[in-house]
Design a protein around this motif. Structure first.
Motif, mmCIF file in Angstrom:
data_model
loop_
_atom_site.group_PDB
_atom_site.id
_atom_site.type_symbol
_atom_site.label_atom_id
_atom_site.label_comp_id
_atom_site.label_asym_id
_atom_site.label_seq_id
_atom_site.Cartn_x
_atom_site.Cartn_y
_atom_site.Cartn_z
ATOM 1 N N LEU A 290 3.614 2.311 4.083
ATOM 2 C CA LEU A 290 4.465 1.153 4.377
ATOM 3 C C LEU A 290 3.982 0.406 5.615
ATOM 4 O O LEU A 290 3.920 -0.832 5.626
ATOM 5 N N LEU A 291 3.616 1.133 6.662
ATOM 6 C CA LEU A 291 3.148 0.486 7.884
ATOM 7 C C LEU A 291 1.810 -0.222 7.663
ATOM 8 O O LEU A 291 1.573 -1.300 8.217
ATOM 9 N N THR A 292 0.945 0.369 6.858
ATOM 10 C CA THR A 292 -0.335 -0.260 6.540
ATOM 11 C C THR A 292 -0.100 -1.555 5.774
ATOM 12 O O THR A 292 -0.717 -2.593 6.072
ATOM 13 N N GLU A 293 0.793 -1.525 4.795
ATOM 14 C CA GLU A 293 1.095 -2.731 4.013
ATOM 15 C C GLU A 293 1.737 -3.803 4.881
ATOM 16 O O GLU A 293 1.433 -4.990 4.741
ATOM 17 N N ARG A 294 2.609 -3.415 5.783
ATOM 18 C CA ARG A 294 3.256 -4.375 6.677
ATOM 19 C C ARG A 294 2.205 -5.066 7.549
ATOM 20 O O ARG A 294 2.231 -6.282 7.732
ATOM 21 N N SER A 295 1.301 -4.275 8.093
ATOM 22 C CA SER A 295 0.240 -4.828 8.932
ATOM 23 C C SER A 295 -0.635 -5.789 8.135
ATOM 24 O O SER A 295 -0.995 -6.871 8.619
ATOM 25 N N SER A 296 -0.956 -5.434 6.900
ATOM 26 C CA SER A 296 -1.757 -6.299 6.027
ATOM 27 C C SER A 296 -1.041 -7.609 5.754
ATOM 28 O O SER A 296 -1.648 -8.684 5.783
ATOM 29 N N ALA A 297 0.243 -7.532 5.475
ATOM 30 C CA ALA A 297 1.037 -8.733 5.180
ATOM 31 C C ALA A 297 1.076 -9.655 6.398
ATOM 32 O O ALA A 297 0.953 -10.882 6.266
ATOM 33 N N ARG A 298 1.223 -9.066 7.588
ATOM 34 C CA ARG A 298 1.231 -9.870 8.821
ATOM 35 C C ARG A 298 -0.098 -10.598 9.011
ATOM 36 O O ARG A 298 -0.131 -11.770 9.366
ATOM 37 N N LYS A 299 -1.187 -9.879 8.801
ATOM 38 C CA LYS A 299 -2.514 -10.494 8.961
ATOM 39 C C LYS A 299 -2.724 -11.604 7.944
ATOM 40 O O LYS A 299 -3.260 -12.662 8.271
ATOM 41 N N ARG B 169 -0.405 -13.436 6.501
ATOM 42 C CA ARG B 169 0.460 -14.556 6.883
ATOM 43 C C ARG B 169 -0.202 -15.357 8.001
ATOM 44 O O ARG B 169 -0.255 -16.586 7.957
#
Length: 168
Positions: free
Chosen positions: A136-145, A147
């Motif tokens: 989940l944290l990896t996906e969140r970081s990917s989504a932020r990048k 965006r």
């Protein structure tokens, strides 16, 4: 493969992992080589690894290279089969300088490391709640990048756009 009279001995395994194949070496409690063999990095191959190891005797421990990458699934399956799985950092550099890169040698060195108990770590479990949180944290970081990259692209397009588009 081991014989019936050997089935009571304690053995140690070492596994050199790769993308498509894993090489397994087995030694006895005195460090004597009993056998080595390559297996496919598939479900069927993992089951064969377990049978191969147990064919020599009672498996005390198995040292696996790359439990965080190519050996992750194999480590999980060995643990589920009731084996003690240890992570070996890397092959002995002195042995590699003398003999060159060799999957059988790397697997044998991993088995010797399991026997000695030095240079080993307990592999991280790659399942359960901790693994779920990591994903989940990896996906969140990917989504932020993603965006941020999209916003930068839009900004760059607006800066260089014709006057009529920038004015709207």
């Amino acid at each position: 493969m081991g014989t019936d009279h050997e089935s009571k001995i304690s053995v140690y395994g070492g596994i050199d992992t790769h993308k498509d194949t894993h090489h397994v070496a087995v030694i006895d409690e005195h460090g004597r080589p009993l056998g080595d063999r390559g297996f496919g990095a598939t479900g069927a191959g993992y089951r064969k690894v377990i049978d191969y190891l147990r064919g020599f005797g009672v498996v005390v421990a198995v040292a696996v290279e790359g439990t965080g990458s190519y050996g992750a699934e194999l480590a999980r399956i060995l643990r589920r089969a009731g084996m003690t799985v240890l992570e070996v950092a890397r092959p002995d550099r002195r042995a590699r300088r003398l003999h060159g890169k060799s999957d059988p040698l790397d697997a044998f060195q991993a088995a010797v490391t399991a026997l000695s108990g030095r240079g080993l770590a307990t592999p991280k479990d790659r399942d359960g709640l901790v693994e779920s949180m990591r994903i989940l944290l990896t996906e969140r970081s990917s989504a932020r990048k993603a965006r941020g990259a999209a916003m930068n692209q839009i900004h760059a397009l607006l800066v260089t756009a014709p006057e009529q588009i920038r004015a709207t």
